[in-house]
Write a protein that holds these residues in place. Structure first.
Motif, PDB file in Angstrom:
ATOM      1  N   GLN A 194      10.896  43.501  -3.485  1.00 39.72           N
ATOM      2  CA  GLN A 194       9.841  42.567  -4.134  1.00 39.72           C
ATOM      3  C   GLN A 194      10.249  41.721  -4.976  1.00 39.72           C
ATOM      4  N   LEU A 195      11.199  42.115  -5.965  1.00 38.75           N
ATOM      5  CA  LEU A 195      11.910  41.200  -6.893  1.00 38.75           C
ATOM      6  C   LEU A 195      12.541  39.985  -6.311  1.00 38.75           C
ATOM      7  N   ILE A 196      13.276  40.236  -5.130  1.00 39.83           N
ATOM      8  CA  ILE A 196      14.141  39.157  -4.348  1.00 39.83           C
ATOM      9  C   ILE A 196      13.194  38.106  -3.793  1.00 39.83           C
ATOM     10  N   LEU A 197      11.920  38.757  -3.173  1.00 43.02           N
ATOM     11  CA  LEU A 197      11.063  37.950  -2.425  1.00 43.02           C
ATOM     12  C   LEU A 197      10.133  37.201  -3.572  1.00 43.02           C
ATOM     13  N   ALA A 198       9.933  37.706  -4.570  1.00 45.47           N
ATOM     14  CA  ALA A 198       9.176  36.963  -5.733  1.00 45.47           C
ATOM     15  C   ALA A 198      10.004  35.984  -6.508  1.00 45.47           C
ATOM     16  N   ILE A 199      11.184  36.141  -6.559  1.00 40.87           N
ATOM     17  CA  ILE A 199      11.877  35.005  -7.528  1.00 40.87           C
ATOM     18  C   ILE A 199      11.874  33.798  -7.283  1.00 40.87           C
TER      19      ILE A 199
ATOM     20  N   GLY B  63       1.599  37.433  -9.157  1.00 36.51           N
ATOM     21  CA  GLY B  63       2.170  35.951  -9.512  1.00 36.51           C
ATOM     22  C   GLY B  63       2.608  35.105  -8.154  1.00 36.51           C
ATOM     23  N   SER B  64       3.114  35.685  -6.999  1.00 38.33           N
ATOM     24  CA  SER B  64       3.544  34.890  -6.159  1.00 38.33           C
ATOM     25  C   SER B  64       2.401  34.397  -5.130  1.00 38.33           C
ATOM     26  N   ILE B  65       1.227  35.343  -5.215  1.00 37.00           N
ATOM     27  CA  ILE B  65       0.089  34.905  -4.377  1.00 37.00           C
ATOM     28  C   ILE B  65      -0.733  33.902  -5.158  1.00 37.00           C
TER      29      ILE B  65
ATOM     30  N   PRO C  28       0.849  -1.196  -0.105  1.00 37.43           N
ATOM     31  CA  PRO C  28      -0.100   0.328   0.025  1.00 37.43           C
ATOM     32  C   PRO C  28       0.814   1.235  -0.061  1.00 37.43           C
ATOM     33  N   VAL C  29       0.528   2.169  -0.869  1.00 43.79           N
ATOM     34  CA  VAL C  29       1.207   3.476  -0.873  1.00 43.79           C
ATOM     35  C   VAL C  29       0.631   4.693  -0.045  1.00 43.79           C
ATOM     36  N   ASP C  30       1.450   4.898   0.845  1.00 45.52           N
ATOM     37  CA  ASP C  30       1.327   5.996   2.025  1.00 45.52           C
ATOM     38  C   ASP C  30       1.763   7.335   1.447  1.00 45.52           C
ATOM     39  N   LYS C  31       0.974   8.404   0.930  1.00 43.05           N
ATOM     40  CA  LYS C  31       1.555   9.497   0.526  1.00 43.05           C
ATOM     41  C   LYS C  31       1.589  10.695   1.573  1.00 43.05           C
ATOM     42  N   GLU C  32       1.558  10.322   2.796  1.00 43.85           N
ATOM     43  CA  GLU C  32       1.835  11.199   4.028  1.00 43.85           C
ATOM     44  C   GLU C  32       3.070  12.117   3.760  1.00 43.85           C
ATOM     45  N   ASP C  33       4.069  11.320   3.369  1.00 38.80           N
ATOM     46  CA  ASP C  33       5.282  12.144   3.391  1.00 38.80           C
ATOM     47  C   ASP C  33       5.539  13.072   2.235  1.00 38.80           C
ATOM     48  N   GLU C  34       4.788  12.900   1.042  1.00 40.27           N
ATOM     49  CA  GLU C  34       4.492  13.561   0.013  1.00 40.27           C
ATOM     50  C   GLU C  34       3.569  14.732   0.054  1.00 40.27           C
ATOM     51  N   ILE C  35       2.756  14.593   0.863  1.00 39.81           N
ATOM     52  CA  ILE C  35       1.798  15.637   1.580  1.00 39.81           C
ATOM     53  C   ILE C  35       2.309  16.692   2.345  1.00 39.81           C
ATOM     54  N   GLN C  36       3.133  16.200   3.224  1.00 44.03           N
ATOM     55  CA  GLN C  36       3.856  16.990   4.218  1.00 44.03           C
ATOM     56  C   GLN C  36       4.973  17.909   3.245  1.00 44.03           C
ATOM     57  N   ARG C  37       5.507  17.298   2.278  1.00 38.48           N
ATOM     58  CA  ARG C  37       6.471  18.170   1.565  1.00 38.48           C
ATOM     59  C   ARG C  37       5.561  19.324   0.965  1.00 38.48           C
ATOM     60  N   GLU C  38       4.427  18.790   0.461  1.00 45.59           N
ATOM     61  CA  GLU C  38       3.555  19.882  -0.183  1.00 45.59           C
ATOM     62  C   GLU C  38       3.284  20.901   0.791  1.00 45.59           C
ATOM     63  N   MET C  39       3.026  20.577   2.105  1.00 49.29           N
ATOM     64  CA  MET C  39       2.574  21.553   2.924  1.00 49.29           C
ATOM     65  C   MET C  39       3.796  22.428   3.423  1.00 49.29           C
ATOM     66  N   PHE C  40       5.007  21.976   3.245  1.00 48.63           N
ATOM     67  CA  PHE C  40       6.271  22.791   3.573  1.00 48.63           C
ATOM     68  C   PHE C  40       6.338  23.781   2.538  1.00 48.63           C
ATOM     69  N   LYS C  41       6.095  23.367   1.303  1.00 57.29           N
ATOM     70  CA  LYS C  41       6.109  24.457   0.028  1.00 57.29           C
ATOM     71  C   LYS C  41       5.188  25.463   0.255  1.00 57.29           C
ATOM     72  N   VAL C  42       3.971  24.901   0.498  1.00 57.53           N
ATOM     73  CA  VAL C  42       2.967  26.219   0.761  1.00 57.53           C
ATOM     74  C   VAL C  42       3.199  27.112   1.965  1.00 57.53           C
ATOM     75  N   ILE C  43       3.773  26.803   2.990  1.00 56.31           N
ATOM     76  CA  ILE C  43       4.127  27.604   4.078  1.00 56.31           C
ATOM     77  C   ILE C  43       5.258  28.659   3.565  1.00 56.31           C
ATOM     78  N   LEU C  44       6.267  27.936   3.002  1.00 51.18           N
ATOM     79  CA  LEU C  44       7.369  28.793   2.448  1.00 51.18           C
ATOM     80  C   LEU C  44       7.138  29.690   1.456  1.00 51.18           C
ATOM     81  N   ALA C  45       6.026  29.388   0.415  1.00 50.83           N
ATOM     82  CA  ALA C  45       5.458  30.520  -0.443  1.00 50.83           C
ATOM     83  C   ALA C  45       4.801  31.525   0.212  1.00 50.83           C
ATOM     84  N   ALA C  46       4.154  31.217   1.268  1.00 54.77           N
ATOM     85  CA  ALA C  46       3.025  32.098   1.872  1.00 54.77           C
ATOM     86  C   ALA C  46       4.184  33.007   2.698  1.00 54.77           C
ATOM     87  N   MET C  47       5.303  32.549   3.277  1.00 50.18           N
ATOM     88  CA  MET C  47       6.217  33.551   4.249  1.00 50.18           C
ATOM     89  C   MET C  47       6.873  34.364   3.087  1.00 50.18           C
ATOM     90  N   LEU C  48       7.057  34.114   2.171  1.00 48.66           N
ATOM     91  CA  LEU C  48       7.750  35.053   0.924  1.00 48.66           C
ATOM     92  C   LEU C  48       6.779  36.110   0.424  1.00 48.66           C
TER      93      LEU C  48
END
Length: 702
Positions: A113-118, A175-177, A74-94
């Protein structure tokens, strides 16, 4: 012809599904291909003389997706979902600082703004560019391409304004949001999709990995994969039964609820069958193994549910046709929006922002998820209730059923008849001799009756079945016929009418040459406890019922009267059952046929949907679209109910998926939606569709 199942990675919307299917079907060796966005699986029928699995994987890879053979675990995608959540949090912080000037007097410099958006645009958003580029190479489009073009347009416009020293209002935050919201939508979607596969994962978790067996006279613990047929397995109280088998020693009560949906424990004694994954009660059991691994009932159930979730429902074909043209149409609308707004207003900055909003809100993802997520949840909750739905087509057709046709023996009755009356007990040795080699339920009743009477007999010779009528056999040089009223052929009026009217099945014994009726034997078969409730539930749903039986008219009518069945057709030969079904269909009925025997298979196949009792033959189960695991006729109405609920969810989901775009795209084109609001709406559309499907988990059988 061979079937192949593949796991597909990298799909984002219905356009991806179309692209993979189109690439596969281009190859002459592929007979059929069905790709499911929600399960991320493909089901492929191919000619093994022209293709092999590696070549099929290569076809999928060439259009930009990763295809692999499915794993056994059985494939447990919990780790993959956690990585997706980390990306969301990082994107939101920037992205959050970029929004500050919208709500506060804080002003960030253009370079800040450019440095945060890149990093948001090109690192966290890299997936959109990669997937979009693959789509362009394949001369196609997908949701990721729309996001990549839309956010790149906002980013590029901001760079242009910076170069012109027009930094008062840049669009880096748009674009960032948008990327942050899309990533958040993907995260929520992944979590919800994991919930839709919960039924499969709970079934997979039922089978233990190890078991105790008797080897060379001693008890040893070995891996489940090392167990062979005819091994003897020891199951202690409270343990899960690891294999399919029959009880060699001991007695207990077994909880089969997670497999059959039966809430009460089932008593198991010597020679009784047990199912892998069920829980042993208070007794110690020794079980002879009859099936292991992929051959067990549990493994077959899992395969059946997985196949149902991968295959497409007929309604999905309309969605596929729409989504194939969706992305090119959206790109065209965005281009027209930019040109029209630019030329009419002269404000090309505003024109580009309107075009970006159109690209972002147009989400074919919700369209791709609308049908498969409903089917996944629907088949999952049905399986947990003991209703196995073989494919999505059966699930979709069942909701339209307005006539249910029942076989009598083993479906409405217990299928375990007993002798009710014998016209002359001197005939019993002859009857037992004729029936001694038969597996027919009536033969078992005769042999059991003869055993109780201590009657001795020798097997008959030249035993030959007469289809739909009875059996012919030779005893001491004399040929006898044992069978239904049809064997009389008008040659004798003796028909035991009083016994027929009581609902008993009558078999006549006659000499063949010269023809002479010697007497008759009658059988009584008890009606199943839930049969009455089954008919009542169908009537409550406005569905008519009919009984189709090879039994005599009197017996069939007696059972039908006691249950309130609408129509009866008795003395029907096995080959004629399918013709009756066809006649009902010609009358405009959507017909479900319910049976359990080999003789029911043609009728099950002829019906709009076949429903087989798991207590019957494998042939009946393979022919049918739905299998009722408890052999309980009351499950028939539940199967129709879950089909109706699932189809209703599909319709709701498609409505919401279309309405988002029908309303959202014009509003975005006219400038009433900012790109950020469009991004939020796009993310919400996919999440709302999956969440709506998950509401099906509240369904319970009556």
């Amino acid at each position: 012809m061979q079937n192949l199942s593949l796991d597909i990675k990298g799909m984002t919307c219905a356009s991806c599904v179309n692209r993979i299917e189109k690439a596969l079907k281009k190859n002459s060796g592929v007979i059929n291909a069905s790709v499911n966005l929600a399960t991320e699986k493909a089901q492929i029928e191919f000619d093994q003389s022209q293709l092999n699995p590696d070549q099929i994987i290569e076809i999928v890879s060439k259009v930009g997706y990763e295809a692999t053979l499915p794993t056994t675990k059985p494939v447990d995608k919990e780790d993959e979902i956690q990585r997706e959540m980390f990306k969301v949090i990082l994107a939101a912080m920037l992205s959050f600082p970029l929004m500050l000037p919208m709500f506060t007097p804080v002003h960030l410099s253009a370079w800040t703004q450019l440095i945060l958006a890149i990093p948001v645009q090109f690192i966290l958003g890299a997936r959109f560019y990669i997937s979009g580029w693959k789509a362009i190479k394949a001369m196609s489009g997908n949701m990721e391409l729309l996001v990549a073009i839309g956010t790149s347009a906002a980013f590029g416009l901001s760079l242009y304004l910076m170069s012109q020293d027009l930094s008062n209002h840049l669009y880096f935050e748009s674009g960032s949001i948008i990327i942050t919201l899309v990533l958040f939508g993907k995260y929520l979607e992944a979590r919800a999709k994991q919930q839709t596969t919960k039924a499969i994962r709970s079934l997979e978790a039922l089978q233990p990995s190890r078991a105790r067996v008797i080897r060379n006279g001693s008890e040893v613990e070995i891996a489940l994969t090392d167990i062979k047929k005819a091994d003897v397995v020891i199951v202690r109280p409270g343990e899960r039964i690891p294999v399919d088998g029959k009880v060699l020693n001991g007695s207990s009560e077994v909880d089969e609820s997670l497999i059959t949906g039966e809430s009460l424990p089932v008593e198991k004694n010597l020679s009784d069958k047990v199912i892998s994954g069920s829980i042993n009660g208070h007794g110690l059991l020794q079980i002879e193994v009859t099936a292991t691994g992929s051959e067990t009932m549990l493994a077959r159930i899992i395969r059946m549910v997985e196949d149902a979730q991968v295959k497409k429902a007929p309604i999905q074909r309309l969605v596929d046709k729409v989504s194939a043209y969706f992305v090119p149409i959206v790109l065209g609308i965005a281009l027209v929006t930019i040109l029209a707004t630019g030329f009419i207003t002269g404000d090309w900055e505003k024109a580009i922002i309107h075009g970006v909003a159109v690209l972002v809100i147009a989400c074919p993802c919700a369209l791709g998820l609308a049908t498969p997520t409903s089917i996944m949840v629907g088949t999952g909750v049905a399986a947990s209730a003991g209703i196995l739905i073989k494919d999505a087509e059966a699930l979709e057709v069942t909701h339209k059923v307005n006539m249910v046709v029942f076989d009598k023996t083993g479906t409405l009755t217990s299928g375990k008849p007993s002798v009710a009356h014998l016209s002359d007990e001197k005939l019993l040795p002859l009857l037992a001799s004729i029936q001694s080699g038969s597996e027919h339920p009536l033969a078992h009743a005769v042999l059991s009756f003869a055993k109780d009477k201590n009657v001795s007999f020798s097997p008959a010779r030249n035993v030959r079945a007469i289809v739909g009528q009875g059996v012919e056999a030779t005893i001491d040089g004399v040929t006898y016929i044992l069978g239904s009223k049809k064997i009389l052929d008008g040659k004798n009026s003796s028909n035991a009418q009083t016994h027929e009217q009581k609902g008993e099945t009558v078999s006549y014994l006659a000499k063949k040459d010269p023809f002479e009726v010697l007497g008759f034997i009658t059988f009584h078969d008890t009606i199943k406890p839930d049969a009455q409730r089954a008919i009542d539930k169908l009537h409550a749903l406005g569905i008519k019922s009919m009984m189709l039986s090879g039994d005599n008219q009197g017996s069939a009518e007696a059972v039908a009267r006691s249950l309130g069945i609408d129509k009866v057709k008795a003395e029907v030969l096995p080959g004629d059952k399918a013709s009756v079904i066809q006649e009902l269909k010609k009358e405009g009925m959507t017909v479900a046929m319910v049976g359990d025997g080999i003789n029911d298979a043609p009728a099950l196949a002829s019906a709009d949907v076949g429903m087989a009792m798991s207590t019957g033959t494998d042939v009946a189960m393979h022919t049918s679209g739905i299998t009722l695991m408890r052999g309980n006729p009351a499950l028939i109405a539940d199967a129709i109910s879950i089909s109706q609920k699932t189809y209703s969810k599909i319709q709701q989901n498609l409505f919401w998926a279309f309405i988002y775009n029908v309303i959202g795209i014009p509003l975005a084109a006219l400038g009433y939606l900012s790109p950020m609001v469009a991004g939020a709406a796009m993310a919400l559309s996919s999440v709302s569709v999956v969440t709506n499907s998950l509401l099906l988990k509240r369904w319970k059988p009556e």
